[in-house]
Each structure stands twice: as C-alpha cells, then as structure tokens.
Scaffold this motif. Structure first.
Motif, short mmCIF file in Angstrom:
data_model
loop_
_atom_site.label_atom_id
_atom_site.label_comp_id
_atom_site.label_asym_id
_atom_site.label_seq_id
_atom_site.Cartn_x
_atom_site.Cartn_y
_atom_site.Cartn_z
N THR A 1 -16.28 4.24 5.89
CA THR A 1 -15.29 2.97 6.08
C THR A 1 -15.78 2.12 6.82
OG1 THR A 1 -13.74 3.95 7.57
CG2 THR A 1 -13.35 4.43 5.21
N ARG B 1 -10.21 -6.69 0.76
CA ARG B 1 -10.55 -5.73 1.92
C ARG B 1 -11.29 -6.61 2.92
NH1 ARG B 1 -13.66 -0.06 1.25
NH2 ARG B 1 -12.15 0.87 2.41
N ASN C 1 -6.73 1.15 2.49
CA ASN C 1 -6.27 1.42 1.01
C ASN C 1 -6.45 0.22 0.14
OD1 ASN C 1 -4.35 3.82 1.70
ND2 ASN C 1 -4.02 2.53 3.38
N GLU C 2 -7.06 -0.57 0.49
CA GLU C 2 -7.46 -1.51 -0.56
C GLU C 2 -8.37 -1.36 -1.63
OE1 GLU C 2 -7.15 -4.66 -3.19
OE2 GLU C 2 -5.59 -4.77 -1.14
N ARG C 3 -8.26 -1.64 -2.82
CA ARG C 3 -9.46 -1.14 -3.84
C ARG C 3 -10.22 -2.69 -4.19
NH1 ARG C 3 -9.42 3.36 -1.98
NH2 ARG C 3 -7.64 4.68 -2.80
N LYS C 4 -9.56 -3.65 -4.02
CA LYS C 4 -10.33 -4.93 -4.07
C LYS C 4 -11.29 -5.57 -3.16
CE LYS C 4 -6.99 -6.47 -7.53
NZ LYS C 4 -5.91 -7.42 -7.96
N SER C 5 -12.41 -5.52 -3.39
CA SER C 5 -13.63 -5.98 -2.33
C SER C 5 -13.16 -7.04 -1.65
CB SER C 5 -14.98 -5.72 -2.64
OG SER C 5 -15.54 -6.38 -3.61
N TYR D 1 0.98 -1.35 -0.21
CA TYR D 1 -0.09 0.07 -0.08
C TYR D 1 0.78 1.29 0.05
CZ TYR D 1 -3.63 -3.28 0.90
OH TYR D 1 -4.07 -4.60 0.91
#
Length: 167
Positions: free
Chosen positions: A114, A72, A65-69, A17
C-alpha cells in the motif's frame, strides 16, 4: 470551529468507507466527548497538532479503502497536507503519531504494497511548502531557532531534566 470540522471529517470518511449508521455514531460520540469538546475550543498547540494527526489517520483509512485511483491520490495528498499542518503546530511529534500508527498497522497486516501508492513526490513537496517557509522565517529572526526547536524541544526535553526551555 475545530469541533465541527473534526467531526465532519470523521463523519465523511466513515460514511464513505463504512456506513452511515457508524458515521453518525462516531460523530455523536466525538461531539459529546467532554475532553474533545473542551480541548478543541482552547488554543493549544497539542490540540491543533492532534486534530491534524488524527485527521491524517482518518484520511489514511480512506486511502486504504478507496478503489478509485484519482480519489486515492487526492487522499494521499491531503494526508501530506494534514501532516505539514500538524508539524507546524507541534513539530515532529505529529509525524511520529501518524507514522508509528501506520507502521504498526502495515507491519501487523503485512500491507507494505500500500505504501507504493502514495503521492510521495508531490505530497513531499506539499509538506515542504507548508513547513519550510515558516522555519526559514523563524530562523531569520532567531539564528539558533532550528537547533533549539529540533534538538532542545524535540529531543533533549525527553532525555534531560535540564534542557534549555527559553521560549
């Protein structure tokens, strides 16, 4: 060893990240910190709890910071796993260290949205599956253990100079 596993977690999260140079720097600083190294080679509940609480914070950084669900969601489950293990090591203080840090970050950055992305249900089940069996078995051996642990060790010791330290 605790040093290697903690340093590896720090490296993996920061590299993914942030960047590789920062990850190497953070790992080098952590690995060469005398107190971290000596403390992690000792069998102390405080060090174990701190390792899991700080690990949960690094996982939370990854979660944010993760975009992939899917990843995450996995990071969220791992946070609950680490918090459960930290709770076993030292009790509610692991949740306080993590929760206070996350609460303050969320408050100052106004990032309440979040929180809705966490795996609250399955994460809660993971946390309970880790903690409840141990506390259940301990209370079977010592009938007043739950009261002693939660009230005496995690409350009265901070507000009374004469708390009952029996173990």
């Amino acid at each position: 060893s605790d040093v290697c596993s903690s340093d590896l977690l720090i490296f993996i999260i920061i590299k993914r990240y942030k960047d590789e140079k920062t990850a190497y720097s953070a790992s080098l600083i952590t690995a060469t910190s005398g107190l971290f190294f000596i403390g992690s080679t000792s069998v102390l509940a405080d060090v174990v709890m701190t390792c899991f609480a700080i690990g949960a914070l690094f996982l939370y950084y990854g979660f944010l910071n993760e975009r992939k669900s899917r990843i995450r969601y996995l990071l969220s489950l791992l946070i609950f796993l680490f918090l459960g293990l930290g709770f076993l090591a030292k009790g509610p203080v692991a949740l306080v260290i993590f929760g206070l840090s996350v609460f303050l970050w969320t408050l100052f950055n106004n990032q309440w949205k979040t929180l809705k992305h966490h795996a609250w249900f399955f994460g809660g089940i993971i946390f309970l599956c880790i903690t409840v069996p141990w506390f259940y078995m301990a209370s079977k051996v010592h009938s007043d253990f739950l009261r002693y642990f939660f009230v005496n060790e995690n409350l009265e010791r901070f507000i009374s100079p004469h708390y009952d330290d029996r173990y």
